[in-house]
Write an enzyme that holds these catalytic residues in place. Structure first.
Site, PDB file in Angstrom:
ATOM      1  N   SER A 128     -63.195 -23.593  19.798  1.00 44.64           N
ATOM      2  CA  SER A 128     -63.726 -22.523  18.941  1.00 44.64           C
ATOM      3  C   SER A 128     -64.159 -21.336  19.781  1.00 44.64           C
ATOM      4  O   SER A 128     -64.765 -21.504  20.842  1.00 44.64           O
ATOM      5  CB  SER A 128     -64.936 -23.067  18.176  1.00 44.64           C
ATOM      6  OG  SER A 128     -65.722 -22.005  17.691  1.00 44.64           O
ATOM      7  N   TYR A 152     -62.003 -15.991  16.361  1.00 41.42           N
ATOM      8  CA  TYR A 152     -62.581 -15.178  15.294  1.00 41.42           C
ATOM      9  C   TYR A 152     -62.247 -13.763  15.668  1.00 41.42           C
ATOM     10  O   TYR A 152     -62.573 -13.300  16.749  1.00 41.42           O
ATOM     11  CB  TYR A 152     -64.093 -15.403  15.175  1.00 41.42           C
ATOM     12  CG  TYR A 152     -64.406 -16.595  14.320  1.00 41.42           C
ATOM     13  CD1 TYR A 152     -63.874 -16.680  13.048  1.00 41.42           C
ATOM     14  CD2 TYR A 152     -65.189 -17.629  14.783  1.00 41.42           C
ATOM     15  CE1 TYR A 152     -64.121 -17.772  12.246  1.00 41.42           C
ATOM     16  CE2 TYR A 152     -65.445 -18.726  13.985  1.00 41.42           C
ATOM     17  CZ  TYR A 152     -64.909 -18.787  12.723  1.00 41.42           C
ATOM     18  OH  TYR A 152     -65.142 -19.869  11.931  1.00 41.42           O
ATOM     19  N   THR A 178     -58.469 -17.647  12.756  1.00 44.06           N
ATOM     20  CA  THR A 178     -59.110 -18.105  11.518  1.00 44.06           C
ATOM     21  C   THR A 178     -59.283 -16.933  10.560  1.00 44.06           C
ATOM     22  O   THR A 178     -59.952 -15.953  10.865  1.00 44.06           O
ATOM     23  CB  THR A 178     -60.461 -18.761  11.850  1.00 44.06           C
ATOM     24  OG1 THR A 178     -60.196 -19.854  12.719  1.00 44.06           O
ATOM     25  CG2 THR A 178     -61.160 -19.265  10.599  1.00 44.06           C
ATOM     26  N   LYS A 260     -55.133 -19.874  10.465  1.00 43.76           N
ATOM     27  CA  LYS A 260     -55.922 -21.000   9.927  1.00 43.76           C
ATOM     28  C   LYS A 260     -56.678 -20.545   8.679  1.00 43.76           C
ATOM     29  O   LYS A 260     -57.379 -19.528   8.720  1.00 43.76           O
ATOM     30  CB  LYS A 260     -56.905 -21.473  11.001  1.00 43.76           C
ATOM     31  CG  LYS A 260     -57.828 -22.597  10.569  1.00 43.76           C
ATOM     32  CD  LYS A 260     -58.564 -23.168  11.767  1.00 43.76           C
ATOM     33  CE  LYS A 260     -59.520 -24.276  11.393  1.00 43.76           C
ATOM     34  NZ  LYS A 260     -60.782 -23.801  10.820  1.00 43.76           N
ATOM     35  N   HIS A 284     -61.635 -24.648   5.367  1.00 45.80           N
ATOM     36  CA  HIS A 284     -62.740 -24.646   6.336  1.00 45.80           C
ATOM     37  C   HIS A 284     -63.704 -25.804   6.029  1.00 45.80           C
ATOM     38  O   HIS A 284     -64.918 -25.674   6.158  1.00 45.80           O
ATOM     39  CB  HIS A 284     -63.466 -23.300   6.259  1.00 45.80           C
ATOM     40  CG  HIS A 284     -64.083 -22.836   7.543  1.00 45.80           C
ATOM     41  ND1 HIS A 284     -63.523 -21.856   8.325  1.00 45.80           N
ATOM     42  CD2 HIS A 284     -65.226 -23.192   8.187  1.00 45.80           C
ATOM     43  CE1 HIS A 284     -64.297 -21.627   9.382  1.00 45.80           C
ATOM     44  NE2 HIS A 284     -65.338 -22.428   9.322  1.00 45.80           N
TER      45      HIS A 284
HETATM   46  C1  LIG Z   1     -70.061 -27.375  12.347  1.00 50.50           C
HETATM   47  C2  LIG Z   1     -68.730 -26.749  12.107  1.00 50.50           C
HETATM   48  C3  LIG Z   1     -68.371 -25.624  12.826  1.00 50.50           C
HETATM   49  C4  LIG Z   1     -67.117 -25.054  12.647  1.00 50.50           C
HETATM   50  N1  LIG Z   1     -66.763 -23.998  13.429  1.00 50.50           N
HETATM   51  C5  LIG Z   1     -65.537 -23.463  13.290  1.00 50.50           C
HETATM   52  C6  LIG Z   1     -65.128 -22.419  14.138  1.00 50.50           C
HETATM   53  O1  LIG Z   1     -65.852 -21.993  15.023  1.00 50.50           O
HETATM   54  N2  LIG Z   1     -63.890 -21.901  13.932  1.00 50.50           N
HETATM   55  C7  LIG Z   1     -63.049 -22.357  12.942  1.00 50.50           C
HETATM   56  O2  LIG Z   1     -61.938 -21.861  12.789  1.00 50.50           O
HETATM   57  N3  LIG Z   1     -63.420 -23.375  12.153  1.00 50.50           N
HETATM   58  C8  LIG Z   1     -64.632 -23.942  12.306  1.00 50.50           C
HETATM   59  N4  LIG Z   1     -64.981 -24.981  11.516  1.00 50.50           N
HETATM   60  C9  LIG Z   1     -64.015 -25.519  10.530  1.00 50.50           C
HETATM   61  C10 LIG Z   1     -63.139 -26.611  11.161  1.00 50.50           C
HETATM   62  O3  LIG Z   1     -62.266 -26.076  12.120  1.00 50.50           O
HETATM   63  C11 LIG Z   1     -62.293 -27.336  10.120  1.00 50.50           C
HETATM   64  O4  LIG Z   1     -61.543 -26.394   9.374  1.00 50.50           O
HETATM   65  C12 LIG Z   1     -63.095 -28.198   9.172  1.00 50.50           C
HETATM   66  O5  LIG Z   1     -64.199 -28.790   9.825  1.00 50.50           O
HETATM   67  C13 LIG Z   1     -62.181 -29.276   8.607  1.00 50.50           C
HETATM   68  O6  LIG Z   1     -62.825 -30.061   7.698  1.00 50.50           O
HETATM   69  P1  LIG Z   1     -63.482 -31.496   8.061  1.00 50.50           P
HETATM   70  O7  LIG Z   1     -64.760 -31.203   8.766  1.00 50.50           O
HETATM   71  O8  LIG Z   1     -63.693 -32.051   6.708  1.00 50.50           O
HETATM   72  O9  LIG Z   1     -62.504 -32.277   8.910  1.00 50.50           O
HETATM   73  C14 LIG Z   1     -66.231 -25.586  11.685  1.00 50.50           C
HETATM   74  C15 LIG Z   1     -66.588 -26.717  10.967  1.00 50.50           C
HETATM   75  C16 LIG Z   1     -67.810 -27.315  11.168  1.00 50.50           C
HETATM   76  C17 LIG Z   1     -68.148 -28.556  10.398  1.00 50.50           C
HETATM   77  C1  LIG Z   2     -69.967 -17.802  12.687  1.00 50.33           C
HETATM   78  C2  LIG Z   2     -69.343 -19.027  12.127  1.00 50.33           C
HETATM   79  C3  LIG Z   2     -68.896 -19.961  13.179  1.00 50.33           C
HETATM   80  C4  LIG Z   2     -68.932 -21.390  12.846  1.00 50.33           C
HETATM   81  C5  LIG Z   2     -68.122 -21.787  11.657  1.00 50.33           C
HETATM   82  O1  LIG Z   2     -66.982 -21.486  11.518  1.00 50.33           O
HETATM   83  C6  LIG Z   2     -68.712 -22.641  10.670  1.00 50.33           C
HETATM   84  O2  LIG Z   2     -69.914 -22.909  10.752  1.00 50.33           O
HETATM   85  O3  LIG Z   2     -68.013 -23.064   9.751  1.00 50.33           O
END
Ligand SMILES: Cc1cc2nc3c(=O)[nH]c(=O)nc-3n(C[C@H](O)[C@H](O)[C@H](O)COP(=O)(O)O)c2cc1C
Ligand SMILES: CCCCC(=O)C(=O)O
Length: 389
Positions: A128, A152, A178, A260, A284
């Site tokens: 990320s 991002y 994303t 994404k 997401h």
């Molecule tokens: C705590 C957390 C932080 C995340 N941070 C990002 C991120 O920085 N960039 C991004 O593209 N997606 C982020 N995501 C989304 C994940 O890449 C992913 O799309 C999502 O967690 C998939 O669903 P799942 O948790 O049910 O497997 C984040 C998800 C979580 C739970």
């Molecule tokens: C600024 C958002 C970054 C983390 C993210 O993608 C999430 O928490 O789902």
């Protein structure tokens, strides 16, 4: 006989003969509760939480649960090969770790530990851009593991250009852009605690260590961390971006580009026209649009629109091996998993993430075989039935 991911099952039973049992549950749906007991409600609320009342996250699960596998018999599944080609690389299995930001709220070893786990199991790690560790440090921890980078797409062109240049120099090959977070979704679980994790890693995080980002600050990060976080939330993404802007990324990144957060078939068509290599069908993990379509329900139409022009990946709600089977049967080439590995990290560092990867792939290998398949590319809609809503 060739080694199969399913061998993990008997490894566990045989270790049991000397009195040892796995340190973490093999039913990964139990990890959230255990992590909350260990780390408390703030960090786990952020990871587990989703947009609005949680209806999208629930819909993601329901859409996978509603589809049931119809196993086939007597099809010689003794020798199985789970490898798939994704973005020009041969992966040992159709799985990658999704980009999850600020992992230091789960474990002090944060992203480097997750990345080491992925590399040890041969699974790609998508770092990320909101990582709590500078990207060079994470890359350094990975040896020759497959490194993909999530962007991002910042308001500030210099910051984006700096991230792309740093990612390239650090050996990241594919770029995941994303699209579903031009603004942060409405997340009541975090709002009620006024919990935004970035202040917890302001000293170390990828953004805050970036020279172009720092150039935009009136004072050094250490002198005014709150101003740094304020600057971050105002610029990490750009709600004014439109499809033609993708040309800038295409011109500034040589490797594969994957978008994404695509859910509509017309957006998949636009992605193909923009000359990118793939899309991730994802909402997401239900964290952005409350009331959005479940990711698994959106998948077949995106696959159809993509044809053979785009590699279609999937995430949002994958918790078990049979979920992976269902996503592939609906047309995904491979899946990403997010929260389960964040909990594995929170509970047992690198070993916890490896446990999550091995459980998912052992169960997927068994589901594949027990359903009558020996390759991840052969399941299709014909292997599924859909129960009434
Ligand atoms: C705590 C957390 C932080 C995340 N941070 C990002 C991120 O920085 N960039 C991004 O593209 N997606 C982020 N995501 C989304 C994940 O890449 C992913 O799309 C999502 O967690 C998939 O669903 P799942 O948790 O049910 O497997 C984040 C998800 C979580 C739970
Ligand atoms: C600024 C958002 C970054 C983390 C993210 O993608 C999430 O928490 O789902």
């Amino acid at each position: 006989m060739a080694k199969h991911w399913a061998d993990f099952q008997y490894e566990i039973y045989l270790q049991g003969m000397t009195g040892s049992v796995p340190r973490l549950p093999t039913d990964l749906t139990r990890l959230e509760e255990l992590t909350e007991q260990r780390l408390g409600q703030g960090p786990v609320g952020y990871v587990a939480g989703s947009a609005g009342s949680g209806s999208t996250a629930a819909a993601n699960r329901a859409a996978l649960d509603r589809r049931r596998i119809v196993p086939r018999m007597l099809r010689d599944v003794e020798q199985r090969d789970l490898s798939v080609e994704v973005l020009g690389r041969s992966l040992p299995a159709p799985l990658a770790l999704a980009p999850v930001g600020v992992l230091s709220i789960m474990h002090p070893e944060a992203e480097p530990a997750a990345a080491r786990a992925a590399a040890a199991q041969g699974v790609p790690y998508i770092l990320s851009s909101a990582s709590s560790t500078p990207m060079e440090e994470v890359a350094g921890a990975m040896g020759d593991g497959e490194r993909w980078f999530q962007l991002y797409w910042a308001k500030d062109r210099e910051v984006t250009a700096s991230f792309l240049a740093r990612a390239k120099a650090a050996g990241f090959t594919a770029l995941f852009v994303t699209l579903d977070t031009p603004l942060l979704g409405w997340r009541p679980r975090d709002l009620d605690r006024a919990y935004l994790p970035f202040l917890h890693c302001v000293g170390t995080a990828n953004y805050f260590s970036d020279p172009a980002f720092r150039a935009g600050l009136a004072k050094p990060v250490q002198e005014d961390p709150q101003a740094a976080v304020r600057h971050f939330v105002g610029m990490f993404a750009d709600p004014a971006k439109t499809w033609p802007d993708l040309a800038f990324l295409r011109e500034n990144w040589d490797g594969p580009i994957v978008l994404k957060g695509v859910l509509h078939p017309d957006d998949a068509r636009r992605a193909a026209e923009a000359g990118v290599d793939g899309v991730v069908v994802s909402n997401h993990g239900g964290r952005q649009v409350a009331g959005s379509v479940a990711a698994a329900d959106a998948l077949p139409r995106v696959v159809e629109a993509a044809g053979d022009r785009l590699t279609v990946l999937f995430d949002s709600g994958i918790r078990t091996g049979d979920d992976i089977f269902k996503a592939l049967a609906l047309g995904a080439r491979a899946v990403l998993v997010g929260r389960p590995y964040a909990y594995g990290l929170g509970l047992d560092g690198q070993a916890g993430v490896e446990h999550v990867i091995r459980c998912l792939l052992a169960e997927f290998d068994l589901t594949l075989a027990l359903s009558g398949h020996s390759r991840p590319t052969t399941p299709s809609a014909d292997d599924l039935t859909e129960e009434a809503r």
